[in-house]
Write an enzyme that holds these catalytic residues in place. Structure first.
Site, mmCIF file in Angstrom:
data_model
loop_
_atom_site.group_PDB
_atom_site.id
_atom_site.type_symbol
_atom_site.label_atom_id
_atom_site.label_comp_id
_atom_site.label_asym_id
_atom_site.label_seq_id
_atom_site.Cartn_x
_atom_site.Cartn_y
_atom_site.Cartn_z
ATOM 1 N N HIS A 179 3.047 4.194 7.469
ATOM 2 C CA HIS A 179 3.906 2.980 6.973
ATOM 3 C C HIS A 179 3.034 1.733 7.469
ATOM 4 C CE1 HIS A 179 7.607 0.763 5.902
ATOM 5 N NE2 HIS A 179 7.011 -0.028 6.735
ATOM 6 N N CYS A 180 2.687 1.026 6.328
ATOM 7 C CA CYS A 180 1.813 -0.159 6.769
ATOM 8 C C CYS A 180 2.743 -1.429 6.467
ATOM 9 C CB CYS A 180 0.845 -0.238 5.470
ATOM 10 S SG CYS A 180 -0.266 -1.785 5.341
#
Length: 384
Positions: A179-180
């Site tokens: 998850h960025c």
């Protein structure tokens, strides 16, 4: 010493016998309720799957929950920072550097800087927008006939191969990488290429600004230091109205706007801002080039091996486990370095290296993210 141990052992045996006899004297209904209460108590903290990892995850769960909540809330803040910092570099480039290039560089270098700079800018904007807006891919919730390898303990749905649960998005992601927060989105099957291309072209753009602006940065730094020395020096003796009477200054000097007997400084506020902007641009782009460049190289290595960030850790543990039994672990999704890159970029013929890699392209990746047995293992997808 031995007699003491023997006495202690006999004492423990006697206590156990006494406790058993006391329980046997209790009514049967009381004994059953007591056994049931003990079973309920043990079920709160023990099951057949309990190990050190489960216990540590349970203890750290509040911290993970807090990090997930903060990341979810600050996602838009991180996106705003990316847009704001990139826009600041663009403003400096157009209003400070472009006029300098047009006035000092020969025609060939002017064309080079304009063409390369705008191509790089278009690639950055396109891939960042697509990475943030494209769904990473989710497994279907109402399709029991899909092949799956496990069941998600949080979503309670079948998980296909390479699918993992994201605590921030609170759902399962197909071929999840991570998850960025800078995208405010998960990196999965359908937007992994956009994420990597954004990192790659942003790194190239920052390196371009850092290398081409090195001389300007050095000159701007020396100019700022020179300005500081000029500001530290005493500008002279202030002259007031009485100075004309005692002959400190000639009468014609009083007609000037300055109240000092020294000339005005040889720099202006515009010069200060120009040099500070150059320093800001060089420091920011150099820092991002180093940090993001390392991240890009890491993901390039993972792509070459046919892995994601999560699979890297899983495969490493599996390789160690099999090594203890004298076996070698083979990644089932590794089709060779060149084939891995072709699959990742969606290259099916030679022209796709230009149209799908070096130019903006919104083509879909290989497969649907549910099955992974559709690719050839030995031969190339495309002869190069």
């Amino acid at each position: 010493m031995r007699p003491c141990l023997g006495v202690g052992h006999l004492l423990l045996r006697w206590l156990r016998v006494c406790s058993r006899r006391a329980r046997n004297r209790l009514p049967k209904c009381v004994r059953e309720r007591w056994a049931y209460a003990q079973l309920l108590w043990r079920s709160l903290f023990y099951n057949s799957l309990t190990n050190c990892d489960v216990v540590s995850d349970s203890l750290l769960e509040p911290i993970f929950w807090m990090v997930d909540i903060l990341t979810r809330w600050f996602g838009m803040v991180f996106v705003f920072l990316v847009v704001a910092l990139t826009s600041s570099i663009l403003i400096i480039s157009y209003f400070c550097l472009l006029p300098l290039v047009l006035n000092t560089y020969p025609p060939f270098w002017i064309v080079w800087h304009i063409c390369y700079g705008h191509w790089n800018l278009i690639m950055i904007i396109f891939h960042y927008y697509k990475a943030t807006k494209t769904s990473p891919g989710y497994p279907p919730k109402m399709k029991p006939d899909i092949p799956f390898v496990s069941v998600c303990k949080k979503c309670i749905i079948p998980k296909p191969a390479r699918t993992h649960h994201c605590g921030i998005c609170n759902t399962c992601i197909l071929k999840m990488d991570h998850h960025c927060p800078w995208l405010n989105n998960c990196v999965g099957h359908f937007n992994h290429r956009y994420f990597f291309s954004f990192c790659l072209f942003m790194t190239l753009g920052c390196m371009y600004c850092s290398i081409s602006g090195r001389t300007l940065f050095i000159n701007a730094y020396h100019a700022i230091e020179h300005f500081k020395h000029l500001e530290v020096e005493q500008p002279g003796v202030p002259v007031k109205g009485v100075g004309l009477l005692i002959g400190i200054v000639p009468p014609e000097a009083m007609t000037k706007k300055s109240s000092y007997n020294t000339p005005p400084p040889p720099y202006t506020f515009k010069d200060k801002m120009f040099h500070k902007s150059i320093i800001y641009m060089w420091v920011l782009t150099s820092t991002v080039a180093v940090a993001l460049g390392g991240l890009t190289l890491w993901h390039a290595m993972l792509i070459s091996r046919g892995e994601t960030s999560i699979e890297r850790h899983i495969n490493k543990k599996e390789a160690k486990r099999l090594a203890k039994h004298g076996k070698v672990y083979r990644n089932p999704f590794n089709y060779g370095r060149l084939n891995n890159w072709k699959i990742f970029f969606g290259v099916e013929k030679t022209s796709h290296w230009l149209t799908r890699v070096l130019l903006p392209s919104s083509h879909a990746p290989y497969g649907d993210g549910l099955t992974w047995d559709i690719y050839p293992h030995q031969k190339d997808i495309m002869p190069v």
